[in-house]
Motif scaffolding. Structure first.
Motif, PDB file in Angstrom:
ATOM      1  N   THR A 247       0.844  -1.191   0.000  1.00 33.47           N
ATOM      2  CA  THR A 247       0.000   0.000   0.000  1.00 33.47           C
ATOM      3  C   THR A 247       0.880   1.241   0.000  1.00 33.47           C
ATOM      4  O   THR A 247       2.059   1.178   0.340  1.00 33.47           O
ATOM      5  CB  THR A 247      -0.959  -0.007   1.207  1.00 33.47           C
ATOM      6  OG1 THR A 247      -1.889   1.067   1.054  1.00 33.47           O
ATOM      7  CG2 THR A 247      -0.234   0.160   2.522  1.00 33.47           C
ATOM      8  N   VAL A 293      -7.259  -4.576  -0.163  1.00 34.83           N
ATOM      9  CA  VAL A 293      -7.577  -5.289   1.077  1.00 34.83           C
ATOM     10  C   VAL A 293      -9.067  -5.614   1.184  1.00 34.83           C
ATOM     11  O   VAL A 293      -9.452  -6.649   1.740  1.00 34.83           O
ATOM     12  CB  VAL A 293      -7.073  -4.504   2.315  1.00 34.83           C
ATOM     13  CG1 VAL A 293      -7.957  -3.305   2.615  1.00 34.83           C
ATOM     14  CG2 VAL A 293      -6.957  -5.418   3.522  1.00 34.83           C
ATOM     15  N   THR A 294      -9.918  -4.758   0.639  1.00 34.61           N
ATOM     16  CA  THR A 294     -11.361  -5.038   0.711  1.00 34.61           C
ATOM     17  C   THR A 294     -11.675  -6.365   0.036  1.00 34.61           C
ATOM     18  O   THR A 294     -12.501  -7.142   0.518  1.00 34.61           O
ATOM     19  CB  THR A 294     -12.155  -3.886   0.065  1.00 34.61           C
ATOM     20  OG1 THR A 294     -11.708  -2.660   0.638  1.00 34.61           O
ATOM     21  CG2 THR A 294     -13.643  -4.037   0.292  1.00 34.61           C
ATOM     22  N   VAL A 369     -17.188   1.787   1.399  1.00 35.16           N
ATOM     23  CA  VAL A 369     -15.830   1.662   1.931  1.00 35.16           C
ATOM     24  C   VAL A 369     -14.838   2.425   1.061  1.00 35.16           C
ATOM     25  O   VAL A 369     -15.073   2.602  -0.126  1.00 35.16           O
ATOM     26  CB  VAL A 369     -15.382   0.178   1.980  1.00 35.16           C
ATOM     27  CG1 VAL A 369     -15.437  -0.482   0.613  1.00 35.16           C
ATOM     28  CG2 VAL A 369     -13.975   0.018   2.559  1.00 35.16           C
ATOM     29  N   GLY A 370     -13.758   2.853   1.667  1.00 33.04           N
ATOM     30  CA  GLY A 370     -12.613   3.343   0.902  1.00 33.04           C
ATOM     31  C   GLY A 370     -12.393   4.829   0.962  1.00 33.04           C
ATOM     32  O   GLY A 370     -11.288   5.304   0.733  1.00 33.04           O
ATOM     33  N   GLU A 371     -13.429   5.606   1.235  1.00 25.56           N
ATOM     34  CA  GLU A 371     -13.295   7.063   1.261  1.00 25.56           C
ATOM     35  C   GLU A 371     -14.530   7.621   1.954  1.00 25.56           C
ATOM     36  O   GLU A 371     -15.535   6.923   2.084  1.00 25.56           O
ATOM     37  CB  GLU A 371     -13.186   7.618  -0.161  1.00 25.56           C
ATOM     38  CG  GLU A 371     -14.105   6.884  -1.071  1.00 25.56           C
ATOM     39  CD  GLU A 371     -14.258   7.444  -2.463  1.00 25.56           C
ATOM     40  OE1 GLU A 371     -13.998   8.628  -2.688  1.00 25.56           O
ATOM     41  OE2 GLU A 371     -14.698   6.670  -3.318  1.00 25.56           O
ATOM     42  N   THR A 395     -18.279   1.886   6.281  1.00 26.27           N
ATOM     43  CA  THR A 395     -17.243   1.152   7.017  1.00 26.27           C
ATOM     44  C   THR A 395     -15.892   1.831   6.876  1.00 26.27           C
ATOM     45  O   THR A 395     -15.364   1.953   5.782  1.00 26.27           O
ATOM     46  CB  THR A 395     -17.124  -0.296   6.492  1.00 26.27           C
ATOM     47  OG1 THR A 395     -16.682  -0.261   5.134  1.00 26.27           O
ATOM     48  CG2 THR A 395     -18.454  -1.018   6.562  1.00 26.27           C
ATOM     49  N   TRP A 396     -15.324   2.253   7.982  1.00 29.08           N
ATOM     50  CA  TRP A 396     -13.982   2.846   7.939  1.00 29.08           C
ATOM     51  C   TRP A 396     -12.950   1.814   8.368  1.00 29.08           C
ATOM     52  O   TRP A 396     -13.085   1.185   9.424  1.00 29.08           O
ATOM     53  CB  TRP A 396     -13.862   4.058   8.872  1.00 29.08           C
ATOM     54  CG  TRP A 396     -12.430   4.510   8.906  1.00 29.08           C
ATOM     55  CD1 TRP A 396     -11.803   5.302   7.986  1.00 29.08           C
ATOM     56  CD2 TRP A 396     -11.431   4.121   9.857  1.00 29.08           C
ATOM     57  NE1 TRP A 396     -10.468   5.433   8.313  1.00 29.08           N
ATOM     58  CE2 TRP A 396     -10.217   4.714   9.457  1.00 29.08           C
ATOM     59  CE3 TRP A 396     -11.446   3.322  11.005  1.00 29.08           C
ATOM     60  CZ2 TRP A 396      -9.028   4.555  10.164  1.00 29.08           C
ATOM     61  CZ3 TRP A 396     -10.252   3.149  11.707  1.00 29.08           C
ATOM     62  CH2 TRP A 396      -9.066   3.774  11.289  1.00 29.08           C
ATOM     63  N   GLU A 400      -3.949  -1.725   6.683  1.00 25.92           N
ATOM     64  CA  GLU A 400      -3.228  -2.081   7.899  1.00 25.92           C
ATOM     65  C   GLU A 400      -4.138  -2.660   8.983  1.00 25.92           C
ATOM     66  O   GLU A 400      -3.660  -3.329   9.886  1.00 25.92           O
ATOM     67  CB  GLU A 400      -2.530  -0.844   8.480  1.00 25.92           C
ATOM     68  CG  GLU A 400      -1.442  -0.249   7.600  1.00 25.92           C
ATOM     69  CD  GLU A 400      -1.975   0.740   6.569  1.00 25.92           C
ATOM     70  OE1 GLU A 400      -3.196   0.723   6.290  1.00 25.92           O
ATOM     71  OE2 GLU A 400      -1.173   1.524   6.040  1.00 25.92           O
ATOM     72  N   ASP A 484      -5.403   9.396   9.428  1.00 22.87           N
ATOM     73  CA  ASP A 484      -6.666  10.057   9.100  1.00 22.87           C
ATOM     74  C   ASP A 484      -7.044  11.106  10.136  1.00 22.87           C
ATOM     75  O   ASP A 484      -6.775  10.939  11.326  1.00 22.87           O
ATOM     76  CB  ASP A 484      -7.818   9.034   9.039  1.00 22.87           C
ATOM     77  CG  ASP A 484      -7.836   8.267   7.728  1.00 22.87           C
ATOM     78  OD1 ASP A 484      -7.549   8.871   6.683  1.00 22.87           O
ATOM     79  OD2 ASP A 484      -8.143   7.065   7.752  1.00 22.87           O
ATOM     80  N   ARG A 499      -7.318  12.038   4.825  1.00 20.40           N
ATOM     81  CA  ARG A 499      -5.935  11.843   5.248  1.00 20.40           C
ATOM     82  C   ARG A 499      -5.322  13.148   5.742  1.00 20.40           C
ATOM     83  O   ARG A 499      -5.602  14.216   5.205  1.00 20.40           O
ATOM     84  CB  ARG A 499      -5.095  11.324   4.067  1.00 20.40           C
ATOM     85  CG  ARG A 499      -5.575  10.040   3.430  1.00 20.40           C
ATOM     86  CD  ARG A 499      -5.380   8.818   4.265  1.00 20.40           C
ATOM     87  NE  ARG A 499      -4.012   8.607   4.678  1.00 20.40           N
ATOM     88  CZ  ARG A 499      -3.579   7.459   5.192  1.00 20.40           C
ATOM     89  NH1 ARG A 499      -4.404   6.419   5.323  1.00 20.40           N
ATOM     90  NH2 ARG A 499      -2.343   7.323   5.577  1.00 20.40           N
ATOM     91  N   ASN A 505      -6.487  10.062  -1.878  1.00 19.88           N
ATOM     92  CA  ASN A 505      -7.442   8.977  -2.063  1.00 19.88           C
ATOM     93  C   ASN A 505      -8.240   9.247  -3.341  1.00 19.88           C
ATOM     94  O   ASN A 505      -9.177  10.031  -3.349  1.00 19.88           O
ATOM     95  CB  ASN A 505      -8.356   8.908  -0.838  1.00 19.88           C
ATOM     96  CG  ASN A 505      -9.153   7.629  -0.809  1.00 19.88           C
ATOM     97  OD1 ASN A 505      -9.522   7.094  -1.851  1.00 19.88           O
ATOM     98  ND2 ASN A 505      -9.446   7.141   0.380  1.00 19.88           N
TER      99      ASN A 505
HETATM  100  C1  WTA Z   1      -9.934   5.969   3.681  1.00 20.41           C
HETATM  101  C2  WTA Z   1      -9.457   0.566   2.353  1.00 20.41           C
HETATM  102  C3  WTA Z   1     -13.736   7.667   5.129  1.00 20.41           C
HETATM  103  C4  WTA Z   1      -9.134   6.457   4.885  1.00 20.41           C
HETATM  104  C5  WTA Z   1     -10.328  -0.323   3.226  1.00 20.41           C
HETATM  105  C6  WTA Z   1      -8.202   5.296   5.152  1.00 20.41           C
HETATM  106  C7  WTA Z   1     -12.301   5.994   4.496  1.00 20.41           C
HETATM  107  C8  WTA Z   1      -7.891   4.804   3.766  1.00 20.41           C
HETATM  108  C9  WTA Z   1     -13.306   5.016   4.715  1.00 20.41           C
HETATM  109  C10 WTA Z   1      -7.506   3.350   3.740  1.00 20.41           C
HETATM  110  C11 WTA Z   1     -14.587   5.485   5.154  1.00 20.41           C
HETATM  111  C12 WTA Z   1     -11.493   4.027   4.081  1.00 20.41           C
HETATM  112  N1  WTA Z   1     -14.756   6.817   5.342  1.00 20.41           N
HETATM  113  N2  WTA Z   1     -12.520   7.299   4.705  1.00 20.41           N
HETATM  114  N3  WTA Z   1     -15.621   4.668   5.356  1.00 20.41           N
HETATM  115  N4  WTA Z   1     -12.771   3.818   4.449  1.00 20.41           N
HETATM  116  N5  WTA Z   1     -11.197   5.337   4.085  1.00 20.41           N
HETATM  117  O1  WTA Z   1      -5.791   1.014   2.868  1.00 20.41           O
HETATM  118  O2  WTA Z   1      -8.431   7.618   4.517  1.00 20.41           O
HETATM  119  O3  WTA Z   1      -7.027   1.194   0.673  1.00 20.41           O
HETATM  120  O4  WTA Z   1      -7.033   5.676   5.846  1.00 20.41           O
HETATM  121  O5  WTA Z   1      -8.160   0.524   2.804  1.00 20.41           O
HETATM  122  O6  WTA Z   1      -9.110   5.015   3.033  1.00 20.41           O
HETATM  123  O7  WTA Z   1      -7.380   2.869   2.421  1.00 20.41           O
HETATM  124  P1  WTA Z   1      -7.021   1.367   2.132  1.00 20.41           P
END
Ligand code: WTA
Length: 630
Positions: A247, A293-294, A369-371, A395-396, A400, A484, A499, A505
């Motif tokens: 990542t 990872v999702t 998920v993801g942002e 879902t946040w 990691e 974050d 972030r 993102n």
């Molecule tokens: C962002 C993805 C807001 C956040 C699973 C995190 C989110 C990064 C959310 C991780 C959410 C993920 N609301 N922001 N529901 N979910 N993020 O490693 O900034 O690809 O630190 O994992 O995505 O991204 P990663």
């Protein structure tokens, strides 16, 4: 496993999970198949850092995903695969079929010399074989490192080399919408620079012509010839590595996030069951790619550990038209649908007409998920997809964290649009101020940290434990720092604001500004680059590059295209800058540090208040950049 069914129960479980953490997680872990139970539930400190869950235990995650389900649901469908091409038939694999495929492929890997602990790189399209490959590795104790098939040959090579993978698994080609991408060719280019690769197994997915290097390359089906079905799963220690997943971080080099066996297993299964409120026999559709990872936690491991039916989709949401997701939901009577806010925002632009002909009544739970999700997209999703009948779990979590940390529990937690709401049991979030002090109370904002370990957390960065410590455990002593920013509202609900480090993102893809800068700097005319994010209606964030060139550029458009091509070649098309501004200088402090804060403001189009610029070496560059802003 214990399923949470009411908000009262959630509150009780949460308190218990904090006060008696070890008892809580050992009870969750009881429902898995162990070869040997643990000696100690948890051993940790966030200083070294060291985190061990279920130490002394032995198990194999694939026995938990497959073998233990065979008696009760051998004939139930484990994976439904939807191809990119709407004229092709979908495929299904029952639990029994998947088990057989995995045992055979595990034997094939062994036959090619893969041993326990060896790293195997998986560079495959979204096909069931990607899941088969991951699980076959886990079966024999090899460590999988899946690389998203949108990455370029040089990114693939970097990732293979970082963890010295022995085998590369790829396919002839992959379709993305209308485009056919020659994966084997990209893999070949990568393998020019990867001395550790001994064999390359090639899946014939599209019947495309490929060049095969004698002695190194072998077709998937040939690797399976004369291979037996029987396979005894390797008994793995709880803390043996399960996978590496790269990542982006603030600096150029990607990080090989390492997850281990037992904790990840318990956590991905527990969160799948509870976040989505999964019920027996339900069909779950997560639109992510297994390269992220999702896809690991909620296409493959979480659903299979729970005996669910998981949908894998090869294509994109807009091919052959923008109704593709809704067609899949309709056709397979999907009950739980999990996607990214970007996809929702892009589909939103096409309007609502399309929903008239789709039957989405099977849906029960929606997820994102993801942002961060904006309120407008949240309401659109809730109304048009969920028909105001489905909870949305925002879902946040992160690569990691291994699994979801902060999220509503479907049909349990009262929702608030655009809020990830509350921590799951076992998760202890805190907001810290600049001084590293915990911010108490509600209606506050700060940097999001976690102060106690959870079973799914990453244990290290492959071969770089000191970097692991520095990145996550050194900013705030005794805490895991997420990178974050976050707000806690008057009711204690969490909303992740984005972030606070140099990670952008873009459409839910995490991209390090350093990585993009390195790719642009390779261009012969480029002297220096600074990359920042800016708000983008569909992608969430876009990429804005400020570039200093060594000579006068006659044709700026041509240079911009060349720069984009460089980024595509070095990283992948998804990391291409949206805007490239050629500048004569960058705002630097006297010590030579680029003041990104100023560039971010300019990229956002908000130049009314750039804050203090007096510490700049040459404040006039700011005026010049402002004048030429795109
Ligand atoms: C962002 C993805 C807001 C956040 C699973 C995190 C989110 C990064 C959310 C991780 C959410 C993920 N609301 N922001 N529901 N979910 N993020 O490693 O900034 O690809 O630190 O994992 O995505 O991204 P990663």
């Amino acid at each position: 496993m214990n399923q949470i069914t009411s908000f009262e129960q959630y509150k009780k479980e949460y308190v218990r999970s904090v006060q008696q953490s070890e008892t809580f997680w050992s009870e969750v872990a009881e429902s898995f198949l162990w070869r040997k139970k643990w000696d100690k539930v948890l051993d940790w400190n966030f200083t070294e850092p060291k985190v061990k869950w279920f130490d002394g235990a032995q198990c194999n995650i694939t026995e938990n995903c497959l073998d233990r389900h065979l008696e009760t649901r051998g004939n139930q469908i484990a994976i439904i695969w939807e191809p990119n091409n709407p004229n092709e038939n979908f495929r299904t694999l029952t639990y029994r079929e998947l088990h057989t495929e995995i045992c055979r492929f595990a034997n094939a890997l062994k036959n090619l010399g893969v041993n326990r602990g060896d790293r195997v790189c998986i560079y495959l399209p979204m096909v069931p074989e990607a899941a088969v490959a991951m699980l076959a590795c886990a079966r024999i104790g090899a460590v999988h490192s899946v690389v998203f098939a949108g990455f370029s040959s040089s990114s693939l090579a970097d990732r293979i080399n970082d963890s010295a993978c022995k085998i590369l698994l790829t396919a002839d080609a992959v379709y993305r919408g209308e485009k056919e991408i020659d994966l084997k060719k990209i893999a070949d280019d990568a393998m020019l620079q990867t001395p550790s690769i001994e064999k390359c197994i090639v899946l014939n997915h599209r019947n495309s012509a490929v060049e095969m290097k004698t002695g190194r390359d072998i077709f998937w089906n040939d690797a399976l010839e004369n291979i037996s079905n029987g396979n005894e799963a390797e008994s793995m220690n709880a803390e043996d590595p399960l996978f590496i997943l790269y990542t982006s971080g603030s600096t150029g080099k990607p990080k090989g996030v390492l997850h281990t066996t037992a904790g990840y297993m318990v956590y991905s299964a527990y969160t799948f069951l509870n976040v989505f409120n999964y019920k027996e026999k339900e069909i779950f559709f997560c639109t992510a790619d297994v390269g992220w990872v999702t896809g690991h936690s909620y296409i493959v491991y979480g659903p299979l550990l729970n005996g669910a039916t998981t949908v894998m989709f090869e294509g994109v949401p807009t091919h052959p038209d923008h109704g593709k997701f809704w067609d899949i939901i309709d056709k397979h009577s999907v009950n739980i649908f999990y996607t990214a806010p970007t996809a929702i925002r892009s589909l939103q632009t096409y309007g609502e007409e399309i929903f008239k002909t789709k039957n989405l009544s099977s849906l029960r739970v929606l997820g994102t998920v993801g942002e961060p999700i904006n309120e407008e997209a949240w309401h659109w999703y809730h109304k048009n997809v969920g028909k105001e009948n489905c909870d949305i779990v925002d879902t946040w979590w992160q690569t990691e964290t291994g699994g979801v940390l902060i999220s509503p529990i479907a049909n349990v937690t009262p929702l608030k649009p655009a809020f990830a709401t509350l921590p799951l049991p076992g998760v202890q979030p805190v907001l810290l101020n600049e001084k590293g002090e915990e911010i108490e109370g509600n209606n506050v904002e700060g940097n999001l940290c976690i102060k106690f370990p959870w079973p799914g957390m990453a244990r290290t960065l492959y071969g770089a434990h000191e970097r692991f410590r520095q990145t996550y455990f050194s900013n705030y002593h005794g805490y895991y720092f997420t990178g974050d920013g976050c707000r806690r509202d008057e009711n204690g609900y969490y909303r992740i604001t984005g972030r606070v480090d140099d990670v952008i993102n873009v459409s839910g893809h995490r991209i390090g500004t350093g990585e993009v800068e390195d790719a642009i700097d390779v261009h012969e005319h480029v002297i220096e680059t600074a990359v920042v994010g800016f708000p983008h209606d569909i992608k969430g964030q876009g990429i804005y590059a400020f570039v200093i060139c060594g000579k006068k550029i006659e044709n700026e458009e041509a240079l911009r295209n060349e720069i984009k091509k460089h980024v595509t070649e070095r990283i992948g098309a998804f990391a291409r800058p949206d805007k490239i501004q050629i500048v004569s200088g960058l705002p630097k402090t006297r010590s030579g540090k680029i003041m990104r804060r100023i560039l971010r403001k300019i990229a956002e189009g908000d130049t009314s208040n750039l804050g203090d610029t007096t510490t700049l070496l040459d404040p006039s560059v700011v005026e010049q950049i402002k004048a030429g802003a795109l």
